[in-house]
Design a protein around this motif. Structure first.
Motif, PDB file in Angstrom:
ATOM      1  N   MET A  47       0.823  -1.213   0.000  1.00  0.00           N
ATOM      2  CA  MET A  47       0.000   0.000   0.000  1.00  0.00           C
ATOM      3  C   MET A  47       0.854   1.260   0.000  1.00  0.00           C
ATOM      4  N   ASP A  48       1.929   1.268   0.795  1.00  0.00           N
ATOM      5  CA  ASP A  48       2.799   2.449   0.805  1.00  0.00           C
ATOM      6  C   ASP A  48       3.413   2.687  -0.565  1.00  0.00           C
ATOM      7  N   ARG A  49       3.835   1.630  -1.223  1.00  0.00           N
ATOM      8  CA  ARG A  49       4.426   1.773  -2.562  1.00  0.00           C
ATOM      9  C   ARG A  49       3.376   2.192  -3.586  1.00  0.00           C
ATOM     10  N   LEU A  50       2.181   1.621  -3.514  1.00  0.00           N
ATOM     11  CA  LEU A  50       1.125   1.999  -4.460  1.00  0.00           C
ATOM     12  C   LEU A  50       0.752   3.467  -4.315  1.00  0.00           C
ATOM     13  N   LYS A  51       0.621   3.935  -3.070  1.00  0.00           N
ATOM     14  CA  LYS A  51       0.227   5.326  -2.830  1.00  0.00           C
ATOM     15  C   LYS A  51       1.232   6.314  -3.420  1.00  0.00           C
ATOM     16  N   THR A  52       2.506   5.944  -3.449  1.00  0.00           N
ATOM     17  CA  THR A  52       3.531   6.895  -3.867  1.00  0.00           C
ATOM     18  C   THR A  52       4.085   6.642  -5.271  1.00  0.00           C
ATOM     19  N   GLU A  53       3.983   5.420  -5.769  1.00  0.00           N
ATOM     20  CA  GLU A  53       4.678   5.099  -7.017  1.00  0.00           C
ATOM     21  C   GLU A  53       3.816   4.602  -8.166  1.00  0.00           C
ATOM     22  N   ALA A  54       2.634   4.101  -7.886  1.00  0.00           N
ATOM     23  CA  ALA A  54       1.817   3.568  -8.978  1.00  0.00           C
ATOM     24  C   ALA A  54       1.435   4.701  -9.934  1.00  0.00           C
ATOM     25  N   PRO A  55       1.672   4.508 -11.219  1.00  0.00           N
ATOM     26  CA  PRO A  55       1.346   5.555 -12.197  1.00  0.00           C
ATOM     27  C   PRO A  55      -0.158   5.597 -12.486  1.00  0.00           C
ATOM     28  N   LEU A  56      -0.876   6.140 -11.517  1.00  0.00           N
ATOM     29  CA  LEU A  56      -2.318   6.338 -11.620  1.00  0.00           C
ATOM     30  C   LEU A  56      -2.582   7.809 -11.327  1.00  0.00           C
ATOM     31  N   TRP A  57      -3.268   8.477 -12.223  1.00  0.00           N
ATOM     32  CA  TRP A  57      -3.535   9.892 -12.061  1.00  0.00           C
ATOM     33  C   TRP A  57      -4.952  10.041 -11.527  1.00  0.00           C
ATOM     34  N   LYS A  58      -5.067  10.685 -10.345  1.00  0.00           N
ATOM     35  CA  LYS A  58      -6.332  10.728  -9.613  1.00  0.00           C
ATOM     36  C   LYS A  58      -6.891  12.151  -9.568  1.00  0.00           C
ATOM     37  N   ARG A  59      -8.197  12.211  -9.787  1.00  0.00           N
ATOM     38  CA  ARG A  59      -8.885  13.496  -9.723  1.00  0.00           C
ATOM     39  C   ARG A  59     -10.145  13.326  -8.893  1.00  0.00           C
ATOM     40  N   GLU A  60     -10.265  14.134  -7.827  1.00  0.00           N
ATOM     41  CA  GLU A  60     -11.478  14.141  -7.013  1.00  0.00           C
ATOM     42  C   GLU A  60     -12.569  14.873  -7.776  1.00  0.00           C
ATOM     43  N   ILE A  61     -13.758  14.310  -7.759  1.00  0.00           N
ATOM     44  CA  ILE A  61     -14.895  14.913  -8.445  1.00  0.00           C
ATOM     45  C   ILE A  61     -15.904  15.360  -7.387  1.00  0.00           C
ATOM     46  N   LYS A  94     -10.411  18.243  -8.791  1.00  0.00           N
ATOM     47  CA  LYS A  94      -9.027  18.679  -8.599  1.00  0.00           C
ATOM     48  C   LYS A  94      -8.137  17.446  -8.580  1.00  0.00           C
ATOM     49  N   TRP A  95      -6.970  17.599  -9.183  1.00  0.00           N
ATOM     50  CA  TRP A  95      -6.000  16.509  -9.226  1.00  0.00           C
ATOM     51  C   TRP A  95      -5.396  16.330  -7.850  1.00  0.00           C
ATOM     52  N   ILE A  96      -5.163  15.082  -7.467  1.00  0.00           N
ATOM     53  CA  ILE A  96      -4.557  14.806  -6.165  1.00  0.00           C
ATOM     54  C   ILE A  96      -3.285  13.983  -6.364  1.00  0.00           C
ATOM     55  N   GLU A  97      -2.339  14.220  -5.491  1.00  0.00           N
ATOM     56  CA  GLU A  97      -1.059  13.510  -5.528  1.00  0.00           C
ATOM     57  C   GLU A  97      -0.786  12.916  -4.161  1.00  0.00           C
ATOM     58  N   ALA A  98       0.264  12.120  -4.083  1.00  0.00           N
ATOM     59  CA  ALA A  98       0.681  11.566  -2.799  1.00  0.00           C
ATOM     60  C   ALA A  98       0.971  12.716  -1.837  1.00  0.00           C
ATOM     61  N   ARG A  99       0.514  12.554  -0.599  1.00  0.00           N
ATOM     62  CA  ARG A  99       0.724  13.575   0.435  1.00  0.00           C
ATOM     63  C   ARG A  99       2.082  13.366   1.096  1.00  0.00           C
ATOM     64  N   GLY A 100       2.520  14.347   1.846  1.00  0.00           N
ATOM     65  CA  GLY A 100       3.769  14.227   2.584  1.00  0.00           C
ATOM     66  C   GLY A 100       3.771  13.017   3.501  1.00  0.00           C
ATOM     67  N   ALA A 101       2.626  12.774   4.156  1.00  0.00           N
ATOM     68  CA  ALA A 101       2.520  11.625   5.063  1.00  0.00           C
ATOM     69  C   ALA A 101       2.683  10.307   4.308  1.00  0.00           C
ATOM     70  N   ASP A 102       2.232  10.259   3.045  1.00  0.00           N
ATOM     71  CA  ASP A 102       2.404   9.041   2.240  1.00  0.00           C
ATOM     72  C   ASP A 102       3.882   8.773   1.995  1.00  0.00           C
ATOM     73  N   TRP A 103       4.643   9.839   1.728  1.00  0.00           N
ATOM     74  CA  TRP A 103       6.085   9.686   1.488  1.00  0.00           C
ATOM     75  C   TRP A 103       6.814   9.312   2.776  1.00  0.00           C
ATOM     76  N   VAL A 104       6.349   9.822   3.914  1.00  0.00           N
ATOM     77  CA  VAL A 104       6.944   9.427   5.204  1.00  0.00           C
ATOM     78  C   VAL A 104       6.722   7.929   5.417  1.00  0.00           C
ATOM     79  N   ASP A 105       5.505   7.466   5.159  1.00  0.00           N
ATOM     80  CA  ASP A 105       5.218   6.038   5.296  1.00  0.00           C
ATOM     81  C   ASP A 105       6.106   5.208   4.363  1.00  0.00           C
ATOM     82  N   ALA A 106       6.231   5.624   3.126  1.00  0.00           N
ATOM     83  CA  ALA A 106       7.033   4.879   2.143  1.00  0.00           C
ATOM     84  C   ALA A 106       8.516   4.903   2.495  1.00  0.00           C
TER      85      ALA A 106
END
Length: 150
Positions: free
Chosen positions: A107-121, A128-140
């Protein structure tokens, strides 16, 4: 596995468990799209072959790193409504600790590295486009993963 259709976590868990009957532990995680804050859905775009290749490589790295016999990643793409499953991850191992750690790692790797482009509707259809948060990178970072852009 990239899934353009709805994910059925219960069915995936049954199939995965049956395929790994010799394992002493099967651990799974199901992530759902969070609602609230005006979010009605998430749209996920991907590059069909590249996204599948990267997700497969993350799974292979989990198998090499942890004492697991198998793992499974199923990630939705397309439009996923709030409350619906967006990701299912499972790991099988002789002992529980390895299976838990592998699922956490995946899960930590997917949140930060999977090439999936996410947009909240939102309710108004805007997004708006969303990216990995700082906390996701801390976990990874616990696993040695670093954000090259930070």
């Amino acid at each position: 596995m990239i899934c353009p259709e709805a994910i059925d976590p219960a069915a995936l868990l049954v199939r995965f468990s049956e395929a790994n009957r010799a394992a002493g532990a099967v651990v799974s995680f199901t992530g759902v799209v969070r609602g609230g804050d005006g979010v009605e859905a998430i749209e996920l775009d991907h590059h069909a072959s590249y996204s599948a290749k990267v997700i497969g490589a993350i799974g292979d790295e989990a198998k090499a790193r942890f004492d697991i016999s198998d793992c499974l990643v199923a990630h939705r793409v397309g439009r996923v409504a709030a409350g619906e499953p967006i990701v299912f991850v499972a790991a099988a191992a002789t002992h529980r600790r390895a299976a838990f750690e592998a699922v956490d790692y995946l899960m930590d790797r997917l949140k930060t590295e999977a090439p999936l482009w996410k947009r909240e509707i939102g309710a108004d259809g805007g997004g708006k486009w969303i990216e990995a948060r700082g906390a996701d990178w801390v976990d990874a970072a616990r696993w040695g993963v670093q954000d090259a852009d930070r």
